[in-house]
Write an enzyme that holds these catalytic residues in place. Structure first.
Site, PDB file in Angstrom:
ATOM      1  N   GLY A  24       5.144  -8.383 -14.653  1.00  0.00           N
ATOM      2  CA  GLY A  24       4.447  -9.025 -13.552  1.00  0.00           C
ATOM      3  C   GLY A  24       3.112  -9.607 -13.970  1.00  0.00           C
ATOM      4  O   GLY A  24       2.137  -9.550 -13.222  1.00  0.00           O
ATOM      5  N   SER A 157       1.060   3.694  -6.181  1.00  0.00           N
ATOM      6  CA  SER A 157       0.218   3.242  -5.070  1.00  0.00           C
ATOM      7  C   SER A 157      -0.249   4.449  -4.275  1.00  0.00           C
ATOM      8  O   SER A 157       0.381   5.518  -4.309  1.00  0.00           O
ATOM      9  CB  SER A 157       1.020   2.306  -4.162  1.00  0.00           C
ATOM     10  OG  SER A 157       0.404   2.120  -2.909  1.00  0.00           O
ATOM     11  N   TYR A 182       9.002   0.423   0.979  1.00  0.00           N
ATOM     12  CA  TYR A 182       7.970   0.230  -0.047  1.00  0.00           C
ATOM     13  C   TYR A 182       7.390   1.576  -0.448  1.00  0.00           C
ATOM     14  O   TYR A 182       7.254   1.887  -1.638  1.00  0.00           O
ATOM     15  CB  TYR A 182       6.861  -0.683   0.465  1.00  0.00           C
ATOM     16  CG  TYR A 182       5.715  -0.828  -0.510  1.00  0.00           C
ATOM     17  CD1 TYR A 182       5.847  -1.589  -1.665  1.00  0.00           C
ATOM     18  CD2 TYR A 182       4.498  -0.178  -0.289  1.00  0.00           C
ATOM     19  CE1 TYR A 182       4.803  -1.715  -2.578  1.00  0.00           C
ATOM     20  CE2 TYR A 182       3.451  -0.293  -1.196  1.00  0.00           C
ATOM     21  CZ  TYR A 182       3.604  -1.066  -2.333  1.00  0.00           C
ATOM     22  OH  TYR A 182       2.577  -1.172  -3.244  1.00  0.00           O
TER      23      TYR A 182
END
Length: 316
Positions: A24, A157, A182
């Site tokens: 990414g 996260s 998510y």
């Protein structure tokens, strides 16, 4: 590591001769990570889904570096983490060109899209954020073991603390909520990084597995995937509160380069609520530190990806 480290990219040691793979890397945290590593002399493979954007990112990095030959240390390679066949192709070609790798930064991700299935039939967030990185790490592990101070840094996260793994409905066929899935994928990242650490340590491998999270950082993640209220909330209303990608990348850069960083550590910002700040060691949610859940997810991930590490669970 207690309290604020005050750590910045100026503390990154010389990385000359080391080879980094950053997934990414065409924007956001990945681009900021690739830029900082290249600035310190590292050879960086920008693993990107969109090669055009990847080449543009590499050109921007090279143009900002004083070394006229810096561009030769930047490689752009296409990697579609949603497609496990593409992951195998990428890894095979990379191993052929780089039999020795030093650091893999599992950074890429998708955020809260409408329910979508990967080419192999997996829910997209679980496929990209977890399964693709699980497969990639396993396929590159031998090359990493030959590296200098080798590490795998998996980016999770804050949301991992809200997640749960729906072992009975991983694709969301019986009910899908973008944010809940998510959160599931980010818990999977944390479980994977922790279980990888346990297995590497038990095997006496030189490779270290670390986890990192960026706090709250403004990237394309909040605008490229979500729709409706999620896009309005995260892409517009809360965006002014977020930090820059260059700041959000500090925890994963610390995990990738700091000599004193230890396998199994989770690195995040030291500010209030871990939303921003300098890198420091932070705590995993109990659900992410659960060795039984980590072992169950590992075995399932090997089955779903067809990638088997040959690393026994700790204590077995």
């Amino acid at each position: 590591m207690d309290g604020s480290t005050g750590w910045t990219t100026g503390r990154i040691p010389d990385q000359s001769g080391r080879v980094f793979v950053v997934t990414g890397a065409s924007g956001g945290l990945g681009l900021a990570t690739a830029r900082a590593l290249a600035e310190r002399g590292g050879r960086v493979v920008l693993a990107v889904r969109d090669e055009r954007r990847g080449r543009e990112a590499a050109a921007r990095i090279a143009a900002a570096l004083p070394d006229p030959g810096a561009g030769e240390r930047l490689e752009v390679r296409r990697l579609d983490l949603a497609d496990l066949d593409a992951v195998r192709t990428f890894a095979g070609r990379l191993r052929a060109d780089h039999p020795r790798l030093d650091v893999l930064v599992n950074n890429a991700g998708v955020f809260a899209p409408p329910r979508t299935l990967s080419p192999q039939g997996h829910e997209l967030q679980f496929a990209v954020n977890h399964l693709g990185h699980f497969a990639l790490t396993g396929l590159l592990l031998e090359a990493l073991a030959a590296g200098r101070d080798p590490r795998v840094v998996t980016v999770s996260s804050l949301n991992h603390r809200k997640g749960r793994i729906r072992f009975d409905d991983l694709t969301g066929a019986r009910g899908y909520a973008p944010m809940a899935f998510y959160d599931q994928s980010k818990l999977a990242n944390a479980l994977f990084g922790s279980e990888l650490h346990r297995r590497l340590a038990a095997a006496g491998s030189p490779v270290r597995s670390l986890l990192a999270h960026p706090g709250y950082t403004a990237t394309g993640l909040q605008t490229d995937g979500p729709t409706g209220l999620n896009r309005l909330l995260f892409g517009r209303l809360l965006r002014p509160l977020a930090q820059r990608p260059a700041d959000g990348a500090l925890p994963q850069l610390y995990a990738a380069t700091e000599p004193g960083a230890l396998g199994g550590e989770f690195i995040g910002p030291d500010g209030r609520g871990e939303l921003r700040g300098a890198p420091t060691r932070v705590g995993l949610a109990p659900s992410a530190a659960d060795a039984g859940a980590g072992r169950r997810l590992w075995e399932l991930s090997e089955e779903l990806t067809g990638v088997r590490y040959g690393l026994a669970a700790a204590g077995i």
